[in-house]
Design an enzyme around this catalytic site. Structure first.
Site, short mmCIF file in Angstrom:
data_model
loop_
_atom_site.label_atom_id
_atom_site.label_comp_id
_atom_site.label_asym_id
_atom_site.label_seq_id
_atom_site.Cartn_x
_atom_site.Cartn_y
_atom_site.Cartn_z
N LYS A 1 3.96 -15.42 2.46
CA LYS A 1 3.84 -16.19 1.21
C LYS A 1 5.27 -16.50 0.77
CE LYS A 1 1.31 -17.82 -2.22
NZ LYS A 1 0.50 -19.04 -2.05
N ASP B 1 -10.34 -8.66 8.27
CA ASP B 1 -11.77 -8.57 7.92
C ASP B 1 -12.42 -9.95 7.98
OD1 ASP B 1 -11.75 -5.87 7.58
OD2 ASP B 1 -12.68 -5.91 5.59
N TYR C 1 0.81 -1.22 0.00
CA TYR C 1 0.00 0.00 0.00
C TYR C 1 0.85 1.27 0.00
CZ TYR C 1 -3.80 -3.21 1.24
OH TYR C 1 -4.71 -4.24 1.25
N ASP D 1 -2.51 -18.27 2.18
CA ASP D 1 -3.69 -18.95 1.62
C ASP D 1 -4.19 -20.02 2.60
OD1 ASP D 1 -1.19 -19.95 0.99
OD2 ASP D 1 -1.73 -20.72 -0.97
N ASP E 1 -4.80 -6.84 6.15
CA ASP E 1 -6.03 -6.14 5.79
C ASP E 1 -7.12 -7.17 5.49
OD1 ASP E 1 -7.81 -4.23 4.97
OD2 ASP E 1 -6.77 -3.70 3.12
#
Ligand code: NAD
Length: 360
Positions: free
Chosen positions: A195, A255, A146, A227, A251
């Site tokens: 990852k 959620d 970001y 994942d 992020d």
């Protein structure tokens, strides 16, 4: 002891829910003989209306001069509010991004906890919920994808966009240390999510987390691919204590974790820098659709105040007290409309605050 808190009531339901959090804090202050001093600070739409900008330099200075910031929520109805006719850098949310950056708040904490009394709102099956879950998502907030270099170019008539994901070892080390410190205050388990089978940034993440882990022999730690973590959150959420991860993975996973608790009005959050300073706010927005009706759930903000006591003021006992008070009120069957179910007693924002304060 005396503590200084900058209070950003904000917009929409913000002033209503912050008022209830202060009510509970005042009760804590009286019981434990502390003094909580508040400085009101304008941000978001409330600041635009007065100063024409979502955050002034004076507001930033007032926050910096405090031990912590307690916030309601900012923003209005994004379709109808005149605040959203302004250029992006003048809109309410720009104030929050600027404040986070000015205060160097690199560590975001979002607890996802399933209350026994609210199990019915959890979208997972009973056999998956088991004895419930209680995890803390620890997300790096000021680096990664970001904040990386990005751009869109056209070559031979074809548009191509790129975003870059960069972390240096210092950025990883400081968030990892925070994650292990917080695990020491909890069940002493860290799941570091990356990852590393694909990304160089994740391989560096893993290497630095392993170095940091050596300083915390009491903490059990593991690595998990992002994942797999997304699957494990809905397959066996009870396995997690602290989930430590970079900005974009955090992020998305935070959620997902909050959704499995089933109630947005209950979820607190904290954003910390490398001192004791932090900004504490509910995970939800300013809910302009229900503002001023005395029906908003103040519990996420009250629990954010408890996090402030725990992480910025080191008042763990008082923080425990607030969390116990919330559980007790729920156990007695009181509910705001968002968490209401059959056979329970519906109360408004003010009454919920009164009930929780009375349990302190
Ligand atoms: P929202 O979280 O404000 O509301 C989503 C839904 O949840 C609404 O139906 C609302 O009534 C309900 N809800 C939210 N909090 C509740 C509570 N405490 N009690 C009962 N019901 C509650 O999200 P949104 O509608 O997408 O956004 C509204 C505004 O909030 C926007 O301007 C958005 O930019 C802003 N926002 C601010 C923050 C922040 O300040 N950190 C975060 C998210 C959204």
């Amino acid at each position: 002891m005396q503590f200084q808190t900058a209070v950003i009531a904000g917009d929409g339901i913000g002033p209503e829910i912050v008022r209830e959090a202060k009510k509970v804090l005042d009760k804590v202050a009286a019981k434990y003989q502390h003094e909580f001093c508040y400085t009101d600070v304008l941000m978001g739409g409330a600041s635009i209306d007065v100063h024409g900008v979502p955050l002034t330099d004076e507001a930033i200075e007032a926050c910096k001069a405090s031990d912590a910031v307690l916030m309601g929520s900012i923003g209005g109805n994004t379709s109808t509010s005149p605040w959203y006719q302004l250029p992006p850098e003048k809109r309410p949310e720009a104030g929050l991004l600027k404040l986070r950056k000015s205060l160097n708040l690199f560590a975001n904490l979002r607890p996802a906890y399933l209350y026994d009394e609210l199990k019915g709102a959890c979208p997972l099956k009973d056999e998956i919920i088991g004895d419930g879950f209680d995890m803390m998502i620890m997300r790096e907030l000021t680096g990664g994808l970001y904040f990386g270099e990005r751009g869109t170019v056209e070559e031979n008539g074809i548009l191509t966009a790129h975003d870059s994901l960069t972390y240096n070892e210092n950025e990883i080390r400081r968030i990892a240390k925070r994650g292990f410190d917080i695990a020491m205050k909890r069940r002493k388990k860290v799941t570091s999510v990356d990852k590393a089978n694909v990304l160089d940034s994740s391989r560096l993440w893993r290497k630095v987390v392993e170095e940091v882990a050596k300083d915390y022999p009491e903490v059990q730690y593991e690595h998990m691919l992002v994942d797999n973590c997304a699957m494990q959150l809905v397959k066996d959420p009870g396995q997690f204590d602290v989930i430590l991860t970079e900005n974009m993975f955090g992020d998305i996973l935070s959620d997902e974790a909050s959704m499995v608790t089933g109630s947005i009005g209950m979820l607190s959050s904290a954003s910390l820098n490398d001192t004791k300073f932090g900004l504490y706010e509910p995970s939800h927005g300013s809910a302009p659709d229900i503002a001023g009706q005395d029906i908003a759930n103040p519990i996420a903000t009250i629990l954010s105040a408890a996090m402030m006591l725990r992480f910025s003021f080191d008042l763990d006992e008082a923080a425990d007290d607030i969390e116990r008070a919330v559980k007790s009120v729920l156990a007695k069957g009181y509910r705001t409309v968002d968490i209401m179910s059959e056979g329970k007693t519906q109360v408004g924002t003010t009454q919920m605050g009164d009930l929780i304060a009375a349990e302190i």
